[in-house]
Design an enzyme around this catalytic site. Sequence first.
Site, mmCIF file in Angstrom:
data_model
loop_
_atom_site.group_PDB
_atom_site.id
_atom_site.type_symbol
_atom_site.label_atom_id
_atom_site.label_comp_id
_atom_site.label_asym_id
_atom_site.label_seq_id
_atom_site.Cartn_x
_atom_site.Cartn_y
_atom_site.Cartn_z
ATOM 1 N N CYS A 1 33.411 40.019 48.394
ATOM 2 C CA CYS A 1 34.049 38.888 49.084
ATOM 3 C C CYS A 1 34.703 37.906 48.122
ATOM 4 O O CYS A 1 35.577 37.146 48.530
ATOM 5 C CB CYS A 1 33.025 38.174 49.956
ATOM 6 S SG CYS A 1 31.623 37.556 49.008
ATOM 7 N N ASP B 1 27.967 41.246 46.541
ATOM 8 C CA ASP B 1 28.274 39.813 46.471
ATOM 9 C C ASP B 1 27.454 39.240 45.322
ATOM 10 O O ASP B 1 26.542 39.904 44.804
ATOM 11 C CB ASP B 1 27.902 39.153 47.819
ATOM 12 C CG ASP B 1 28.216 37.664 47.851
ATOM 13 O OD1 ASP B 1 29.065 37.197 47.058
ATOM 14 O OD2 ASP B 1 27.615 36.949 48.681
ATOM 15 N N HIS C 1 28.614 34.069 57.188
ATOM 16 C CA HIS C 1 30.022 33.948 56.752
ATOM 17 C C HIS C 1 30.877 34.817 57.693
ATOM 18 O O HIS C 1 31.423 35.831 57.289
ATOM 19 C CB HIS C 1 30.141 34.405 55.297
ATOM 20 C CG HIS C 1 31.349 33.878 54.600
ATOM 21 N ND1 HIS C 1 32.254 33.015 55.192
ATOM 22 C CD2 HIS C 1 31.822 34.098 53.334
ATOM 23 C CE1 HIS C 1 33.210 32.731 54.324
ATOM 24 N NE2 HIS C 1 32.980 33.370 53.195
ATOM 25 N N ARG D 1 41.920 37.793 54.456
ATOM 26 C CA ARG D 1 41.363 36.543 54.963
ATOM 27 C C ARG D 1 42.454 35.741 55.673
ATOM 28 O O ARG D 1 42.221 35.152 56.716
ATOM 29 C CB ARG D 1 40.761 35.699 53.816
ATOM 30 C CG ARG D 1 39.514 36.276 53.162
ATOM 31 C CD ARG D 1 38.296 36.318 54.082
ATOM 32 N NE ARG D 1 37.972 35.021 54.663
ATOM 33 C CZ ARG D 1 37.208 34.084 54.097
ATOM 34 N NH1 ARG D 1 36.666 34.316 52.910
ATOM 35 N NH2 ARG D 1 36.954 32.949 54.723
ATOM 36 N N GLN E 1 34.562 35.895 56.873
ATOM 37 C CA GLN E 1 34.605 36.930 55.845
ATOM 38 C C GLN E 1 34.357 38.305 56.475
ATOM 39 O O GLN E 1 35.072 39.264 56.190
ATOM 40 C CB GLN E 1 33.523 36.625 54.792
ATOM 41 C CG GLN E 1 33.478 37.622 53.654
ATOM 42 C CD GLN E 1 34.702 37.513 52.756
ATOM 43 O OE1 GLN E 1 35.039 36.450 52.284
ATOM 44 N NE2 GLN E 1 35.376 38.626 52.524
ATOM 45 N N ARG F 1 32.091 24.042 55.990
ATOM 46 C CA ARG F 1 31.325 24.818 54.998
ATOM 47 C C ARG F 1 30.164 23.934 54.567
ATOM 48 O O ARG F 1 30.382 22.866 53.984
ATOM 49 C CB ARG F 1 32.203 25.206 53.811
ATOM 50 C CG ARG F 1 31.395 25.802 52.672
ATOM 51 C CD ARG F 1 32.229 26.451 51.600
ATOM 52 N NE ARG F 1 32.752 27.729 52.040
ATOM 53 C CZ ARG F 1 33.206 28.681 51.217
ATOM 54 N NH1 ARG F 1 33.219 28.490 49.914
ATOM 55 N NH2 ARG F 1 33.670 29.811 51.699
HETATM 56 N N1 CP Z 1 34.989 34.667 49.941
HETATM 57 C C1 CP Z 1 35.048 33.339 50.089
HETATM 58 O O1 CP Z 1 34.659 32.762 51.097
HETATM 59 O O2 CP Z 1 35.605 32.706 49.030
HETATM 60 P P1 CP Z 1 35.640 31.138 48.797
HETATM 61 O O3 CP Z 1 34.254 30.700 48.464
HETATM 62 O O4 CP Z 1 36.586 30.947 47.636
HETATM 63 O O5 CP Z 1 36.146 30.481 50.040
HETATM 64 N N1 NVA Z 2 27.048 34.335 48.929
HETATM 65 C C1 NVA Z 2 28.094 33.532 48.342
HETATM 66 C C2 NVA Z 2 29.387 33.779 49.068
HETATM 67 C C3 NVA Z 2 30.567 33.005 48.579
HETATM 68 C C4 NVA Z 2 31.800 33.275 49.358
HETATM 69 C C5 NVA Z 2 27.685 32.074 48.393
HETATM 70 O O1 NVA Z 2 27.125 31.637 49.407
HETATM 71 O O2 NVA Z 2 27.915 31.351 47.416
#
Ligand code: CP
Ligand code: NVA
Length: 303
Positions: A262, A222, A128, A290, A131, A101
Amino acid sequence: MTKKLLGIQDLTLKEIETLMALSKDIKAHPAKYAKKLSGKSLGLIFEKPSTRTRISFQVAMAQMGGESQYLGSQDMKLGSREALHDEARVLSRYWDAVVLRTFKHTTIEEFAAHSTIPVINGLSNQAHPCQALADLMTIREHVKSKKPVLAYIGDGNNVLNSLLYIFAKTGAALYYACPKKYLPDSEVIREVEAIAKKTGAVIAEKETPAEVIHSADVVYTDVWVSMGEESIRDAKLEAFKGYQVNQALLAKAKHKPYILHCLPAHRGEEITDDVMEDAKSLIFDQAENRLHAEKAILIWLLK
Ligand code: CP
Ligand code: NVA
């Protein structure tokens, strides 16, 4: 070639359908998969916080007989102690797969280019994909039509990008409404429109949230301020006025749609409490999925 999942672009339609079928079977018969990954180790290197992605992958490994190690931003700063490509080569000798990440998508691309194990994008600023796979699974559990209609309202961000690719590839319909300044990248739109032309998917921007929600089976939103965007929070909150998913907006739909997010949600900003808790909200089933989808991804990449 080592398989990878950096974006939905890495998957063929057949592979998406394989992952969908596998996720469904895993959810129905988890015990069948209890030993599937015994002896396997998964690494997770996260530059940003995570609840769902981190825990679903770690629990997935544990429930399938493997193990995992998590390195957060306090434990490791990719590319700072040594070259990123050296880290990728070294960690490939220990782990069987890795979830990254990152802020920059190019960090994941560079890591993957030098890694000899599967690399999974656990969220970058561009995509993502894990997701989107769980989201499609959730939609198909509830919407029986072969061409579900999704209305996405809000930021043209990483989450929307991956939804656009998966909807384009599977021939479904996705209408989106975003403030002009926060539309998805034009390059992404060009690519998904080209894919949609071949698959018969409908991908279209609409001017207002009311227009996109009109014929939707599912509405999705989101956060307006993604991780790493805290310094432009005020400007974004201003730009997204009128894009909140609330009961007044849902009332404009022909049939009340299912609701997805999400998570994490900023309740009171992009979505109201009562919509989160609405009888049509699938948000917590979506979070559960998930886990099933991550198991499918791991089996598909490691077997
Ligand atoms: N939706 C999602 O990826 O959540 P997190 O940021 O908690 O992993
Ligand atoms: N768009 C959000 C998604 C988190 C799962 C971010 O990047 O923070």
